[in-house]
Design an enzyme around this catalytic site. Structure first.
Site, PDB file in Angstrom:
ATOM      1  N   ASP A 198      16.760  19.527  38.049  1.00  0.00           N
ATOM      2  CA  ASP A 198      16.354  19.279  36.669  1.00  0.00           C
ATOM      3  C   ASP A 198      17.150  20.274  35.824  1.00  0.00           C
ATOM      4  O   ASP A 198      16.822  21.460  35.777  1.00  0.00           O
ATOM      5  CB  ASP A 198      14.839  19.515  36.544  1.00  0.00           C
ATOM      6  CG  ASP A 198      14.364  19.596  35.101  1.00  0.00           C
ATOM      7  OD1 ASP A 198      15.141  19.244  34.196  1.00  0.00           O
ATOM      8  OD2 ASP A 198      13.212  20.018  34.889  1.00  0.00           O
ATOM      9  N   LYS A 212      22.480  21.988  26.415  1.00  0.00           N
ATOM     10  CA  LYS A 212      22.255  20.571  26.680  1.00  0.00           C
ATOM     11  C   LYS A 212      22.264  19.769  25.366  1.00  0.00           C
ATOM     12  O   LYS A 212      22.554  18.572  25.369  1.00  0.00           O
ATOM     13  CB  LYS A 212      20.907  20.458  27.377  1.00  0.00           C
ATOM     14  CG  LYS A 212      20.623  19.138  27.999  1.00  0.00           C
ATOM     15  CD  LYS A 212      19.433  19.303  28.911  1.00  0.00           C
ATOM     16  CE  LYS A 212      18.784  17.993  29.223  1.00  0.00           C
ATOM     17  NZ  LYS A 212      17.617  18.193  30.083  1.00  0.00           N
ATOM     18  N   GLU A 259      14.706  11.831  33.222  1.00  0.00           N
ATOM     19  CA  GLU A 259      13.655  12.821  33.488  1.00  0.00           C
ATOM     20  C   GLU A 259      12.261  12.194  33.592  1.00  0.00           C
ATOM     21  O   GLU A 259      11.537  12.468  34.552  1.00  0.00           O
ATOM     22  CB  GLU A 259      13.684  13.920  32.419  1.00  0.00           C
ATOM     23  CG  GLU A 259      14.885  14.840  32.611  1.00  0.00           C
ATOM     24  CD  GLU A 259      15.275  15.609  31.380  1.00  0.00           C
ATOM     25  OE1 GLU A 259      14.516  15.598  30.382  1.00  0.00           O
ATOM     26  OE2 GLU A 259      16.356  16.227  31.398  1.00  0.00           O
ATOM     27  N   ASP A 271       7.325  13.671  27.360  1.00  0.00           N
ATOM     28  CA  ASP A 271       8.096  14.829  27.823  1.00  0.00           C
ATOM     29  C   ASP A 271       8.690  15.587  26.635  1.00  0.00           C
ATOM     30  O   ASP A 271       9.655  15.143  26.022  1.00  0.00           O
ATOM     31  CB  ASP A 271       9.204  14.305  28.760  1.00  0.00           C
ATOM     32  CG  ASP A 271      10.091  15.414  29.293  1.00  0.00           C
ATOM     33  OD1 ASP A 271       9.927  16.579  28.891  1.00  0.00           O
ATOM     34  OD2 ASP A 271      10.963  15.100  30.131  1.00  0.00           O
TER      35      ASP A 271
END
Ligand code: AMP
Length: 605
Positions: free
Chosen positions: A8, A70, A169, A191
């Site tokens: 992850d 990211k 994810e 999320d």
């Protein structure tokens, strides 16, 4: 072939896991830490630092400490304009217009820097599992577009990993959650990570996990909650002192750290104190930031952000053809979901308590490890039906988009389209592929432009060229073309014009390989320094506290002597020879400190 690991690669923290027996497990580091901060720093000696050690220099070297990368991955400079001014490090325009960060005086791609995080995770896995690790499944936000997925895969490659699969994810979370549930139900995975928000609606039945719809916002996450606090504190400080803290990168770095701490504290307490001593000077007088933020005020500051996540939830539900009440279970993922008002808002929307049985920080990596297990044959009977997050289309006459693959189409997917010519004897056709939901091509993300060439001379509209769009299980697009008249296959390269080329990835891979040993040694040195410094502080504090207590003087003297040895070694530790001395001195001090602790505790009985 060694085993496949699940990673992850988070905006804030990264987690690595593997599958063994009948379950997946997080691979902790030597000091027991289960997550690694997704932070890379350039140390004062030019060394690269990754993870916790890099995070520690965030306040002192803000311009050379890279976090939330990211949010820049695979994007063009113009696409990240609204976040760059919030980052203490400099984002610059690199080759092919890519958003890059300035390291020393050179631009470096977020891909290359993220590769260092992946490399560190891989090193950890190899160390802890005692075997070489070369293959991985990496997760990305469901909402990542083609370029962002490509970039993630490139980062894996530069880290020396063959990326067998990129999975979303929330899908990974559902995988970790679903395998245990053994029931048929629909679930929503909410999320909220450091930099991105994802919502997915899934159906779990008989070991088939089907994604019904997915949505979210790649530019909305916990960082924005921090930013809301930063903006508030900046304004308060400006009113109190006339100083704008955001103008000073060092002050900005310290404020960011304090804001995040306050946010985390407010998940537990009703009030948090933001204190940054000596943050500025006015007419030579030092100024300290000292503010109190109540949970109520914090909740007001972040409500617009929470509302944005709820709008995404409603859109995803609509895409799945469902109402909030149709969802059986809501799973919370990501550190941001620890904010009580986020939990409340989710509970109100779905009219049910969110499920907290899965660890929000680890569930994604655990799911990735299950997928890794599926790919290396350890896990059987799990079928993952993921979807593409954004429609893929072509620019046609007048700049209008014709959708070829609608969003939420299950992957892998394949569609073909026939092209022809608009003029007699036309030898080539230009094709522009875009991704997004807007009507006009210019408003969507341009994925690639290519030219179909070598069309035989013919009247307009006669040639028939079939272009096939293939989205693989990673959600990455490949295009092929065939002239139906001649049967000739056309070579079509869909590498995003603003993405890294194969050659560049290969070059970076070679460079990273060459640098690896040296980087590893430097990193070990930096880590040894940090361990020594921390131990020193700790022992000195213990010595001070034990003054006047019944501890043999000889033990105290021995400890002081060893502290001195560590201090000397810290001053000298530049070469590897002196580094050995630092490690030995630290070990000796650690041992003596343990013995000393025994004395203290025996004495206290
Ligand atoms: P992730 O990307 O899932 O690791 O989430 C990281 C985000 O969660 C960061 O913005 C953190 O500041 C935030 N976070 C972690 N713990 C908490 C907490 N207890 N309360 C609020 N936010 C948190």
């Amino acid at each position: 072939m060694g085993r496949v690991i699940g990673i992850d690669l988070g905006t804030t923290n990264s987690v690595i896991a593997f599958y063994e027996g009948s379950r997946s497990e997080v691979i902790a580091g030597t000091n027991g830490d289960r997550t690694t901060p997704s932070v890379v720093g350039r140390g004062s000696q030019g060394e690269w630092l990754v993870g916790e050690v890099a995070k520690r220099q965030m306040a002192t070297r803000p311009q050379q400490t890279f976090y939330s990368l990211k949010r820049l991955m695979g994007l063009r400079f113009d696409e990240v304009a609204d976040i760059t001014n919030k980052l203490p490090y400099e984002v610059v325009r690199g080759e092919h217009d890519l958003a890059c960060v300035r390291v020393d005086d050179k631009p470096m791609t977020p891909v290359e820097i993220s590769a260092m995080i992946l490399r560190a995770l891989r090193d950890r896995a190899e160390e802890m599992l005692g075997e070489s690790v070369e293959r991985a499944v990496i997760t990305v936000p469901a909402y990542f577009n083609d370029a962002q997925r490509q970039a993630t895969r490139d980062a894996g490659k530069i880290a020396g990993l063959e990326v067998l699969r990129i999975i979303n994810e929330p899908t990974a979370a559902a995988l970790a959650y679903g395998l245990d549930s053994g029931q048929t139900k629909s679930i929503a995975v909410y999320d909220l990570g450091g930099g991105t928000f994802d919502i997915s609606i899934l159906n779990l039945a008989d070991d088939v996990i089907e994604v019904l719809s997915t949505g979210g916002d790649t530019q909305l996450g916990g960082d924005d909650f921090d930013q809301a606090i930063i903006d508030w504190a900046r304004q308060e400080f400006l009113e109190q002192t006339g100083v704008d803290l955001l103008e000073d990168p060092m002050a900005r770095g310290r404020l960011k750290e304090t804001a995040e701490r306050a946010k985390v504290e407010l998940s537990q307490s009703l009030e948090s104190h933001l204190q940054v001593p000596f943050v500025a000077t006015v007419d030579g007088v030092p100024q300290h930031l000292d503010l109190t933020l109540s949970r109520a005020r914090f909740e007001r500051l972040v409500q617009p952000l929470i509302d944005r996540t709820l709008e995404c939830c409603l859109a995803a539900l609509e895409d799945a053809g469902m109402q909030p009440l149709d969802v059986d279970d809501v799973v919370l993922v990501g550190g941001g979901t620890r904010v009580p008002s986020v939990q409340r808002a989710v509970e109100e929307l779905f009219a049910k308590m969110p499920n907290k049985s899965v660890h929000p920080d680890e569930v994604v990596a655990l799911g990735a490890a299950i997928q890794a297990g599926v790919l290396d044959g350890t896990v059987e009977d799990v079928l993952l039906l993921d979807v593409i997050p954004l429609s893929i289309g072509l620019e046609t006459l007048g700049g209008v988009v014709t959708k070829v693959l609608e969003r939420n189409t299950t992957v892998p997917a394949r569609r073909s389209q026939i092209f022809s010519t608009v003029q007699d004897n036309q030898k080539s056709v230009n094709v522009h592929v875009v991704q997004g939901e807007r009507e006009m091509a210019v408003d969507n993300r341009s994925l690639a432009r290519f030219e179909l060439t070598g069309i035989p001379a013919a009247k307009k509209g006669v040639p028939q060229i079939e272009v096939t769009f293939d989205v693989d299980a990673d959600g990455i697009l490949k295009v092929s073309a065939r002239d139906l008249g001649t049967g000739v296959e056309q070579e079509v390269c869909v590498r995003d014009a603003s993405n890294l080329s194969e050659d560049e990835v290969e070059r970076m891979l070679a460079e990273a390989g060459e640098r690896h040993e040296e980087d590893l040694a430097r990193r070990r040195r930096a880590e040894a320094r940090h361990t020594a410094e921390e131990l020193l502080l700790n022992v000195e504090e213990t010595l001070e506290k034990s003054l006047g207590r019944d501890v043999p003087t000889a033990e105290c003297d021995r400890l002081r002597e060893l502290c001195e040895r560590v201090r000397d070694a810290l001053e000298n530790s530049v070469s590897s020879f002196e580094h050995d001395e630092l490690v030995e001195a630290t070990e000796a001090l650690q041992e003596a400190a343990h013995r000393f602790a025994d004395f203290i505790y025996q004495g206290s009985h």
